[in-house]
Structure formats: C-alpha cells, structure tokens
Design a protein around this motif. Structure first.
Motif, short mmCIF file in Angstrom:
data_model
loop_
_atom_site.label_atom_id
_atom_site.label_comp_id
_atom_site.label_asym_id
_atom_site.label_seq_id
_atom_site.Cartn_x
_atom_site.Cartn_y
_atom_site.Cartn_z
N ILE A 82 0.85 -1.19 0.00
CA ILE A 82 0.00 0.00 0.00
C ILE A 82 0.89 1.24 0.00
N ALA A 83 0.52 2.22 -0.82
CA ALA A 83 1.22 3.51 -0.81
C ALA A 83 0.40 4.49 0.03
N PHE A 84 1.00 4.98 1.11
CA PHE A 84 0.33 5.93 2.00
C PHE A 84 0.80 7.34 1.68
N PHE A 85 -0.15 8.26 1.57
CA PHE A 85 0.15 9.67 1.33
C PHE A 85 0.97 10.22 2.49
N THR A 86 2.07 10.92 2.21
CA THR A 86 2.83 11.58 3.28
C THR A 86 2.97 13.08 3.07
N GLY A 87 2.66 13.57 1.86
CA GLY A 87 2.77 15.01 1.67
C GLY A 87 2.28 15.49 0.32
N ILE A 88 1.90 16.75 0.33
CA ILE A 88 1.49 17.47 -0.88
C ILE A 88 2.21 18.81 -0.84
N GLU A 89 2.88 19.16 -1.92
CA GLU A 89 3.57 20.45 -2.01
C GLU A 89 3.23 21.13 -3.32
N SER A 90 3.22 22.45 -3.28
CA SER A 90 3.06 23.28 -4.47
C SER A 90 1.81 22.94 -5.28
N ALA A 91 0.72 22.58 -4.59
CA ALA A 91 -0.52 22.28 -5.31
C ALA A 91 -1.11 23.58 -5.85
N LYS A 92 -1.50 23.52 -7.10
CA LYS A 92 -2.13 24.68 -7.74
C LYS A 92 -3.38 24.20 -8.45
N GLU A 108 4.06 11.22 -12.62
CA GLU A 108 5.41 10.72 -12.87
C GLU A 108 6.09 10.51 -11.52
N ILE A 109 6.66 9.33 -11.33
CA ILE A 109 7.45 9.05 -10.12
C ILE A 109 8.81 9.71 -10.33
N THR A 110 9.14 10.67 -9.48
CA THR A 110 10.37 11.43 -9.68
C THR A 110 11.55 10.91 -8.86
N LYS A 111 11.24 10.22 -7.73
CA LYS A 111 12.32 9.68 -6.91
C LYS A 111 11.76 8.60 -5.99
N ILE A 112 12.54 7.54 -5.83
CA ILE A 112 12.22 6.49 -4.87
C ILE A 112 13.46 6.27 -4.01
N ARG A 113 13.26 6.33 -2.70
CA ARG A 113 14.36 6.11 -1.77
C ARG A 113 13.86 5.17 -0.68
N PRO A 115 11.50 2.91 1.21
CA PRO A 115 10.04 2.84 1.20
C PRO A 115 9.37 4.19 0.91
N PHE A 116 10.15 5.22 0.62
CA PHE A 116 9.60 6.55 0.36
C PHE A 116 9.72 6.91 -1.11
N GLY A 117 8.74 7.64 -1.59
CA GLY A 117 8.77 8.05 -2.98
C GLY A 117 8.17 9.42 -3.17
N PHE A 118 8.43 9.98 -4.34
CA PHE A 118 7.97 11.31 -4.68
C PHE A 118 7.45 11.29 -6.11
N GLY A 119 6.44 12.10 -6.37
CA GLY A 119 5.89 12.17 -7.70
C GLY A 119 5.42 13.57 -8.05
N ASN A 134 3.15 18.36 -6.37
CA ASN A 134 4.17 17.38 -5.99
C ASN A 134 3.59 16.58 -4.84
N ILE A 135 3.75 15.28 -4.90
CA ILE A 135 3.22 14.42 -3.84
C ILE A 135 4.33 13.52 -3.31
N SER A 136 4.16 13.06 -2.07
CA SER A 136 5.11 12.11 -1.51
C SER A 136 4.32 11.01 -0.81
N PHE A 137 4.97 9.87 -0.64
CA PHE A 137 4.29 8.70 -0.10
C PHE A 137 5.29 7.76 0.56
N ALA A 138 4.74 6.91 1.40
CA ALA A 138 5.51 5.83 2.02
C ALA A 138 4.83 4.52 1.67
N VAL A 139 5.61 3.50 1.41
CA VAL A 139 5.07 2.20 1.07
C VAL A 139 5.10 1.30 2.30
N GLY A 140 3.96 0.68 2.57
CA GLY A 140 3.86 -0.23 3.71
C GLY A 140 3.04 -1.45 3.33
N ASN A 141 2.83 -2.31 4.30
CA ASN A 141 2.06 -3.54 4.06
C ASN A 141 0.60 -3.34 4.40
#
Length: 141
Positions: A82-92, A108-113, A115-119, A134-141
C-alpha cells in the motif's frame, strides 16, 4: 490499458474512494496516465455544492495520487503493498472540475528512496491544466 477491476488488483481502494476509472498507459516505477469520468451522481456533489457542483480539489489530488500509486505498485518490488500519502507540495488549482468532465490524470514518479517516494502530478480537462502538485508517499504492508 487497465480497467477498474484491473486497477483494484493493484490498489486497495474501493468504492466510494477509488477515484480512477481507467489507466491508459503505464510504465511501472516511472509514470502512469489515468482517467476519471466525473459524474453528477458522485456522493461528494450532494454537499459540494448542491447548487453549483464542483469536484473538491483534495479529491483531484487524491485521484493524481492513486494514478501515481498504480505506477509505483506495479513495480515488482512493491506489488501487494500500500502507498500511504505523506505530503502534498506546491498544489495549484487552475480551473474547476465539473460533472460531465473527463479528468485526465498523469503522474510521474520522480524519486524512490527505500520505502519513500515522490511524484509530480498534473490533471487536465479538455487539454487544459486544472491542477498540478508534488506528492510524496511511504510504502507499507
């Protein structure tokens, strides 16, 4: 192309919170293009707003995040998670999304580090940009 039943095999979301109807293109771990057919019968239009129905901005962002989650969770290492929302930035928000609109959602997935990712997501109606974030997320079970 993925229909809603195939999307449900990737995402845990279900009605009334599955916010995408189709995936038109998919590159696992890179990007996805989805579609949401905005219908007047959506529950949120009962209160937002009864005399002038407008799709809430937060649900446009959620739709973008779900498309991004399909791109991420289609990757072999993330399947069944499951991808859990962790952040929203610069929403217009540039235009209202109304009943009858076809919302085209690209993420577009811009970075994965780990269990964390950015799009980066963009939503369009009739080729006009209605939202970006810009959105960010954490992957969990």
């Amino acid at each position: 192309m993925l229909n809603q039943e195939q999307i449900k095999a990737i995402l845990p979301h279900r009605d009334p919170f599955l916010m995408i109807d189709e995936i038109k293109s998919l590159e696992p771990l890179k990007k996805a293009l989805g579609v949401k057919y905005v219908k007047l019968t959506e529950d949120y239009f009962k209160g937002h707003f009864p005399s002038k129905p407008v799709m809430p901005g937060v649900l446009i962002i959620e739709s973008l995040a779900q498309v991004g989650a399909v791109a991420l969770l289609s990757g072999e290492a993330y399947q069944g998670k499951i991808a859990f929302f962790t952040g929203i930035e610069s929403a217009k928000f540039r235009k209202s999304v109304l009943p009858g609109d076809t919302l085209i959602l690209e993420c577009e997935i811009t970075k994965i580090r780990g269990p964390f990712g950015f799009g980066y997501g963009r939503a369009y109606v009739n080729d006009e940009l209605v939202c970006e974030a810009n959105i960010s997320f954490a992957v969990g079970n």
